[in-house]
Design a protein around this motif. Sequence first.
Motif, PDB file in Angstrom:
ATOM      1  N   PRO A 102       0.266   5.102  20.011  1.00 48.79           N
ATOM      2  CA  PRO A 102       0.189   6.482  19.511  1.00 48.79           C
ATOM      3  C   PRO A 102       0.895   6.603  18.164  1.00 48.79           C
ATOM      4  O   PRO A 102       1.910   5.947  17.920  1.00 48.79           O
ATOM      5  CB  PRO A 102       0.918   7.282  20.594  1.00 48.79           C
ATOM      6  N   ALA A 103       0.343   7.414  17.303  1.00 54.59           N
ATOM      7  CA  ALA A 103       0.941   7.625  15.979  1.00 54.59           C
ATOM      8  C   ALA A 103       0.530   8.990  15.462  1.00 54.59           C
ATOM      9  O   ALA A 103      -0.493   9.547  15.873  1.00 54.59           O
ATOM     10  CB  ALA A 103       0.505   6.525  15.013  1.00 54.59           C
ATOM     11  N   TYR A 104       1.324   9.549  14.551  1.00 51.10           N
ATOM     12  CA  TYR A 104       1.028  10.841  13.958  1.00 51.10           C
ATOM     13  C   TYR A 104       0.378  10.718  12.581  1.00 51.10           C
ATOM     14  O   TYR A 104      -0.203  11.669  12.085  1.00 51.10           O
ATOM     15  CB  TYR A 104       2.312  11.672  13.825  1.00 51.10           C
ATOM     16  N   GLY A 105       0.507   9.582  11.941  1.00 52.57           N
ATOM     17  CA  GLY A 105      -0.112   9.387  10.645  1.00 52.57           C
ATOM     18  C   GLY A 105       0.850   9.569   9.488  1.00 52.57           C
ATOM     19  O   GLY A 105       1.892  10.216   9.618  1.00 52.57           O
ATOM     20  N   PRO A 106       0.501   9.020   8.330  1.00 52.19           N
ATOM     21  CA  PRO A 106       1.407   9.047   7.180  1.00 52.19           C
ATOM     22  C   PRO A 106       1.640  10.439   6.605  1.00 52.19           C
ATOM     23  O   PRO A 106       2.704  10.698   6.038  1.00 52.19           O
ATOM     24  CB  PRO A 106       0.703   8.143   6.157  1.00 52.19           C
ATOM     25  N   PHE A 107       0.668  11.347   6.728  1.00 46.82           N
ATOM     26  CA  PHE A 107       0.867  12.692   6.193  1.00 46.82           C
ATOM     27  C   PHE A 107       2.039  13.370   6.889  1.00 46.82           C
ATOM     28  O   PHE A 107       2.927  13.943   6.244  1.00 46.82           O
ATOM     29  CB  PHE A 107      -0.415  13.506   6.364  1.00 46.82           C
ATOM     30  N   ALA A 108       2.047  13.307   8.213  1.00 49.38           N
ATOM     31  CA  ALA A 108       3.107  13.945   8.987  1.00 49.38           C
ATOM     32  C   ALA A 108       4.450  13.245   8.813  1.00 49.38           C
ATOM     33  O   ALA A 108       5.503  13.891   8.830  1.00 49.38           O
ATOM     34  CB  ALA A 108       2.731  13.970  10.467  1.00 49.38           C
TER      35      ALA A 108
ATOM     36  N   LEU B 151     -11.897  14.889  -6.546  1.00 55.39           N
ATOM     37  CA  LEU B 151     -11.654  13.866  -5.534  1.00 55.39           C
ATOM     38  C   LEU B 151     -11.520  14.488  -4.149  1.00 55.39           C
ATOM     39  O   LEU B 151     -11.930  13.898  -3.149  1.00 55.39           O
ATOM     40  CB  LEU B 151     -10.396  13.069  -5.872  1.00 55.39           C
ATOM     41  N   GLN B 152     -10.967  15.674  -4.083  1.00 58.66           N
ATOM     42  CA  GLN B 152     -10.832  16.361  -2.804  1.00 58.66           C
ATOM     43  C   GLN B 152     -12.200  16.702  -2.223  1.00 58.66           C
ATOM     44  O   GLN B 152     -12.463  16.484  -1.037  1.00 58.66           O
ATOM     45  CB  GLN B 152     -10.007  17.634  -2.983  1.00 58.66           C
ATOM     46  N   ILE B 153     -13.086  17.223  -3.074  1.00 57.81           N
ATOM     47  CA  ILE B 153     -14.422  17.607  -2.611  1.00 57.81           C
ATOM     48  C   ILE B 153     -15.213  16.372  -2.190  1.00 57.81           C
ATOM     49  O   ILE B 153     -15.827  16.337  -1.105  1.00 57.81           O
ATOM     50  CB  ILE B 153     -15.163  18.373  -3.721  1.00 57.81           C
ATOM     51  N   LEU B 154     -15.199  15.351  -3.041  1.00 62.01           N
ATOM     52  CA  LEU B 154     -15.939  14.136  -2.731  1.00 62.01           C
ATOM     53  C   LEU B 154     -15.367  13.431  -1.508  1.00 62.01           C
ATOM     54  O   LEU B 154     -16.106  12.929  -0.657  1.00 62.01           O
ATOM     55  CB  LEU B 154     -15.909  13.191  -3.940  1.00 62.01           C
TER      56      LEU B 154
ATOM     57  N   PHE C  11       0.855  -1.186   0.000  1.00 61.92           N
ATOM     58  CA  PHE C  11       0.000   0.000   0.000  1.00 61.92           C
ATOM     59  C   PHE C  11       0.888   1.232   0.000  1.00 61.92           C
ATOM     60  O   PHE C  11       1.691   1.439   0.920  1.00 61.92           O
ATOM     61  CB  PHE C  11      -0.910   0.017   1.226  1.00 61.92           C
ATOM     62  N   ASP C  12       0.743   2.075  -1.027  1.00 61.14           N
ATOM     63  CA  ASP C  12       1.564   3.270  -1.190  1.00 61.14           C
ATOM     64  C   ASP C  12       0.723   4.501  -0.851  1.00 61.14           C
ATOM     65  O   ASP C  12      -0.016   5.012  -1.693  1.00 61.14           O
ATOM     66  CB  ASP C  12       2.084   3.352  -2.631  1.00 61.14           C
ATOM     67  N   TRP C  13       0.845   4.981   0.367  1.00 59.80           N
ATOM     68  CA  TRP C  13       0.039   6.123   0.797  1.00 59.80           C
ATOM     69  C   TRP C  13       0.382   7.375   0.004  1.00 59.80           C
ATOM     70  O   TRP C  13      -0.529   8.144  -0.370  1.00 59.80           O
ATOM     71  CB  TRP C  13       0.239   6.394   2.285  1.00 59.80           C
ATOM     72  N   LEU C  14       1.640   7.599  -0.275  1.00 58.99           N
ATOM     73  CA  LEU C  14       2.042   8.795  -0.999  1.00 58.99           C
ATOM     74  C   LEU C  14       1.421   8.839  -2.395  1.00 58.99           C
ATOM     75  O   LEU C  14       0.982   9.902  -2.856  1.00 58.99           O
ATOM     76  CB  LEU C  14       3.570   8.859  -1.106  1.00 58.99           C
ATOM     77  N   ALA C  15       1.355   7.718  -3.054  1.00 54.81           N
ATOM     78  CA  ALA C  15       0.737   7.670  -4.383  1.00 54.81           C
ATOM     79  C   ALA C  15      -0.754   7.965  -4.289  1.00 54.81           C
ATOM     80  O   ALA C  15      -1.326   8.688  -5.122  1.00 54.81           O
ATOM     81  CB  ALA C  15       0.979   6.306  -5.022  1.00 54.81           C
ATOM     82  N   TRP C  16      -1.404   7.408  -3.264  1.00 55.98           N
ATOM     83  CA  TRP C  16      -2.833   7.645  -3.046  1.00 55.98           C
ATOM     84  C   TRP C  16      -3.085   9.132  -2.808  1.00 55.98           C
ATOM     85  O   TRP C  16      -3.995   9.725  -3.390  1.00 55.98           O
ATOM     86  CB  TRP C  16      -3.285   6.812  -1.848  1.00 55.98           C
ATOM     87  N   TYR C  17      -2.247   9.726  -1.964  1.00 52.31           N
ATOM     88  CA  TYR C  17      -2.382  11.146  -1.658  1.00 52.31           C
ATOM     89  C   TYR C  17      -2.154  12.007  -2.901  1.00 52.31           C
ATOM     90  O   TYR C  17      -2.890  12.979  -3.141  1.00 52.31           O
ATOM     91  CB  TYR C  17      -1.386  11.551  -0.562  1.00 52.31           C
TER      92      TYR C  17
ATOM     93  N   MET D 161     -16.741   6.565   2.409  1.00 52.25           N
ATOM     94  CA  MET D 161     -15.957   7.036   3.545  1.00 52.25           C
ATOM     95  C   MET D 161     -14.686   6.206   3.724  1.00 52.25           C
ATOM     96  O   MET D 161     -13.618   6.741   4.025  1.00 52.25           O
ATOM     97  CB  MET D 161     -16.799   6.996   4.827  1.00 52.25           C
ATOM     98  N   LEU D 162     -14.793   4.900   3.519  1.00 47.67           N
ATOM     99  CA  LEU D 162     -13.614   4.039   3.630  1.00 47.67           C
ATOM    100  C   LEU D 162     -12.578   4.401   2.571  1.00 47.67           C
ATOM    101  O   LEU D 162     -11.372   4.430   2.862  1.00 47.67           O
ATOM    102  CB  LEU D 162     -14.025   2.575   3.490  1.00 47.67           C
ATOM    103  N   LEU D 163     -13.022   4.690   1.361  1.00 46.28           N
ATOM    104  CA  LEU D 163     -12.094   5.057   0.293  1.00 46.28           C
ATOM    105  C   LEU D 163     -11.429   6.400   0.569  1.00 46.28           C
ATOM    106  O   LEU D 163     -10.276   6.628   0.176  1.00 46.28           O
ATOM    107  CB  LEU D 163     -12.834   5.110  -1.044  1.00 46.28           C
ATOM    108  N   ALA D 164     -12.140   7.285   1.271  1.00 47.71           N
ATOM    109  CA  ALA D 164     -11.590   8.605   1.577  1.00 47.71           C
ATOM    110  C   ALA D 164     -10.703   8.612   2.810  1.00 47.71           C
ATOM    111  O   ALA D 164      -9.879   9.516   2.982  1.00 47.71           O
ATOM    112  CB  ALA D 164     -12.736   9.601   1.771  1.00 47.71           C
ATOM    113  N   THR D 165     -10.855   7.617   3.659  1.00 46.68           N
ATOM    114  CA  THR D 165     -10.166   7.622   4.956  1.00 46.68           C
ATOM    115  C   THR D 165      -8.634   7.648   4.878  1.00 46.68           C
ATOM    116  O   THR D 165      -8.005   8.364   5.666  1.00 46.68           O
ATOM    117  CB  THR D 165     -10.638   6.421   5.807  1.00 46.68           C
ATOM    118  N   PRO D 166      -7.981   6.916   3.972  1.00 49.42           N
ATOM    119  CA  PRO D 166      -6.511   6.981   3.959  1.00 49.42           C
ATOM    120  C   PRO D 166      -5.967   8.390   3.799  1.00 49.42           C
ATOM    121  O   PRO D 166      -5.031   8.777   4.504  1.00 49.42           O
ATOM    122  CB  PRO D 166      -6.138   6.093   2.756  1.00 49.42           C
ATOM    123  N   VAL D 167      -6.559   9.180   2.896  1.00 52.33           N
ATOM    124  CA  VAL D 167      -6.067  10.528   2.650  1.00 52.33           C
ATOM    125  C   VAL D 167      -6.686  11.539   3.603  1.00 52.33           C
ATOM    126  O   VAL D 167      -5.981  12.253   4.309  1.00 52.33           O
ATOM    127  CB  VAL D 167      -6.323  10.950   1.186  1.00 52.33           C
TER     128      VAL D 167
END
Length: 329
Positions: free
Chosen positions: A201-207, A148-151, A133-139, A282-288
């Motif tokens: 505890p975690a900060y998440g992939p964005f950070a 996609l941002q609005i939806l 799973f590549d979070w950066l590519a998804w983002y 919502m599940l599809l939007a949750t990673p980003v």
Amino acid sequence: MFNSTVFPFAPPAPVYPVGRSHAGLIPGSWLVVGAAMSAACLAALLFDTGITIDPTAPRTLIYLGVFALALSLRIIFRAPNNPAQRVIRDVGETFGLFTAVSLMGAVATYPIAAETNGTIDGVLQQIDVALHFDWLAWYQVVADHRALQILGAAAYQSIYVSPAIILGYCAWADKRAAARGLIASFWVAAVIALALFRCWPAYGPFAMLWHGPAPYMTESGLYESQLVPLLRAHVMREVDLGALRGLVEAPSFHTASAVLYIVAAWPFARIRKPIVIVNVAMLLATPVEGTHYLADMLAGASVALIALAIVTVVRRRLPGSMTGQPARR
């Protein structure tokens, strides 16, 4: 469904009966005790960490007013004489309880975060790598497409739309046991998620993964990485209910909620399709939008399944669940 008994000038009808739809109804006394215990635990957490809530703040007063109204409706119409009164009673009960559980859970993340140390972002990222799973590519895909941002933002914010639909339908259709079952499952899932958050505890992939200016700021943004250090350093001493943010990164509570909502709505054909569609979105939007690792989401789904299993076992042991006898109200 509604007839002349709805109107106040009509002759009084007998107390609205308990039907088979109430088999496995979780007793109201359990919910009251659970709410009291949850409030006591939250108060202890806040006291222990020195974190306060301003009782005179506008948003605090609004919440208090909502709870007072919900409790009043529940008490006034505790023995409904017609369907309209029953609907009002159930709306007051279920919406009040769900709001209380959600609010206490979100507030509890602050004192719990204050007592955490380090993060497990490295472990979560390793799991994502193993899962390919590549979070950066998804983002990046979302950052490149405004639609996609609005939806995605709308889907992510729908976490409180689904329970409103489900609980509203249960009140209208006299599915009180199902409504209490959802609230209990949500409650248990929140307790499990908070306990795991204390250990994970975690900060998440964005950070952790994105470096440099962000082309798109997600719904959750960098709140965990900004607020958790302030709480740990005891710099942040007050929770503003008007700017409340749940700080649980792992497990993903949006994922847990989506699973709970889909399961709760599945028996009801009238709301099944819209609830499934909204929560898959919502599940599809949750990673980003939630800045979650895939590992977070798998953990969140597991939390939901555990909560459902616990509540299902409890409900099956209640009077009337297997015999068809009226359940306690």
